[in-house]
Design an enzyme around this catalytic site. Structure first.
Site, PDB file in Angstrom:
ATOM      1  N   ASP A 175      72.537  81.431 -29.183  1.00  0.00           N
ATOM      2  CA  ASP A 175      71.464  81.000 -30.067  1.00  0.00           C
ATOM      3  C   ASP A 175      70.191  81.662 -29.528  1.00  0.00           C
ATOM      4  OD1 ASP A 175      69.980  79.466 -31.951  1.00  0.00           O
ATOM      5  OD2 ASP A 175      69.525  78.028 -30.368  1.00  0.00           O
ATOM      6  N   ASP A 177      66.404  80.491 -30.399  1.00  0.00           N
ATOM      7  CA  ASP A 177      65.329  79.539 -30.109  1.00  0.00           C
ATOM      8  C   ASP A 177      65.761  78.505 -29.074  1.00  0.00           C
ATOM      9  OD1 ASP A 177      63.275  80.402 -32.093  1.00  0.00           O
ATOM     10  OD2 ASP A 177      64.912  79.971 -33.478  1.00  0.00           O
TER      11      ASP A 177
END
Length: 396
Positions: A175, A177
């Site tokens: 991922d 963020d």
């Protein structure tokens, strides 16, 4: 034939192992097993030899010990079994790991009938990490109990089956963020657009799984209508990485991994982040832009929880990599399918909804500790940095 277990302990110096092997060779003893470790310049060597001259072996090894100022102990042992036992790897990591913490972990393992065959320290920077090789219990049987013990001891604990696949991981998906980077890109963009509070509240709810991700995303994007795209590109070029991200990606690439990122954010930003880190690919949402400004709408399919899982399978399939040889790292509900499909799913400083289902959790702020879960020690990383023609940057 008599099997003798030999234990050699004392101050280390060059030539000790060579002299031991020379002594055993002269006695025509068969070397059945051998392990050696160095702890703060103290040698601990263990061997098993088979001999029809046990008294001669005892006498000559006593003389060997006297020559080098070493303690030499010998015991008669039975033949080794031929049936390999199922083994698990238990990784323990934390900023500090006390004897009390290890007591809790090892006592739990013992209560489950698991035997600790070996302990190796993988790191003492940026965190301490120990890898325990355990036999006598299966991974599923001990994972929940050992994870609970880790929580009580305030350490992170991961349990993995010791298989060839664990040593052959080939694709790592992150991922973006709050995983590869610090914070949430969309929240930083919203601050520039003057709607930070509204967007931030929607982000928190979506990442905790309290709101449908796509609805929350479209609502946030609508609030950004009219913003100049140069603002987004500037933020992406300046956003700070999570400590250890550069070291982690550079090391994975050096080891031959494919390294990718899947994000519920915006492709025009994640592409820049990916270029800065040297990722192989990034996948995220496309914003509609007219005359250099956001329209407040998205283009194409949303990269949500389901799409992240599909992307992992698609990229692995195109590369001919079994899903069992993939790793996924994330922090929120949007990463559930990605972690669920990967051979090893790692929750990094994650929301509870993800921690509860991940294969491993990390609660320290250093992303490069992911390497320890792959069996790569800190000394391996540091040696690699010293020998690279283009050494990666130091840990941020």
């Amino acid at each position: 034939m008599t099997n003798l277990a030999v234990r050699v302990i004392g101050a280390d110096r060059p030539g000790i192992t060579a002299d031991l092997m020379s002594t055993l060779a002269a006695l025509e003893a068969d070397l059945e097993d051998l392990e050696q470790v160095l702890v703060r310049q103290r040698l601990i060597l263990a061997a098993v030899v088979a001999t029809d001259r046990p008294d001669s072996v005892r006498r000559e090894l006593a003389a060997f010990g006297a020559r080098h100022g070493l303690s030499v102990q010998l015991d008669e042992v039975a033949d080794a079994g031929t049936q390999p036992a199922e083994t698990q790897i238990v990784t323990v990591l934390a900023p500090t790991i006390t004897a009390a913490a290890l007591e809790i972990i090892t006592d739990t393992l013992g209560s489950l009938g698991a035997n600790i065959d070996r302990i190796v320290r993988l790191a003492r920077y940026p965190v301490y990490c120990y890898e325990l090789r355990v036999s006598g219990a299966d991974a599923e049987g001990i994972r929940s109990a050992v994870t609970a013990a880790g929580a009580a001891a305030r350490v992170d604990v991961a349990v993995q089956r010791e298989t060839l696949g664990r040593r052959a991981m080939r694709l790592v998906a992150f991922d973006v963020d709050s995983t590869l980077i610090q914070g949430e890109l969309i929240d930083e963009v919203a601050k520039e657009a003057g709607c930070g509070a509204e967007v931030g509240a929607l982000t928190v709810a979506a990442m905790a799984g309290e709101l449908d991700f796509e609805s929350a995303l479209r609502a946030r994007v609508a609030l950004l209508k009219g913003l100049d795209v140069n603002v987004l590109m500037r933020i992406a070029a300046e956003v700070p990485f999570t400590p250890g991200a550069r070291t982690l990606v550079a090391t994975l690439k050096r080891l031959g991994f494919d390294v990718v990122a899947f994000s519920g954010g915006f492709s025009m930003m994640t592409n820049i982040v990916g270029e800065r880190l040297g990722l192989d690919a990034t996948h995220a949402n496309d914003l509609e832009v007219i005359d250099g400004r956001l329209t407040g709408r998205l283009e194409g399919r949303v990269v949500d929880r389901a799409r992240k899982g599909e992307l992992l399978a698609e990229l692995a399939g195109r590369a001919g990599i079994p899903l069992a040889q993939t790793v996924a790292v994330g922090d929120g509900a949007n990463d559930l399918d990605m972690l669920g499909r990967a051979g090893l799913g790692i929750a990094f400083n994650a929301k509870k909804v993800l921690r509860d289902v991940a294969d491993a959790t990390i609660s320290v702020p250093y992303l490069d500790v992911v390497l320890f879960l792959l069996g790569v020690g800190r000394s391996d990383v540091e040696r690699e940095q010293l020998t690279r023609a283009d050494p990666p940057k130091a840990v941020e």
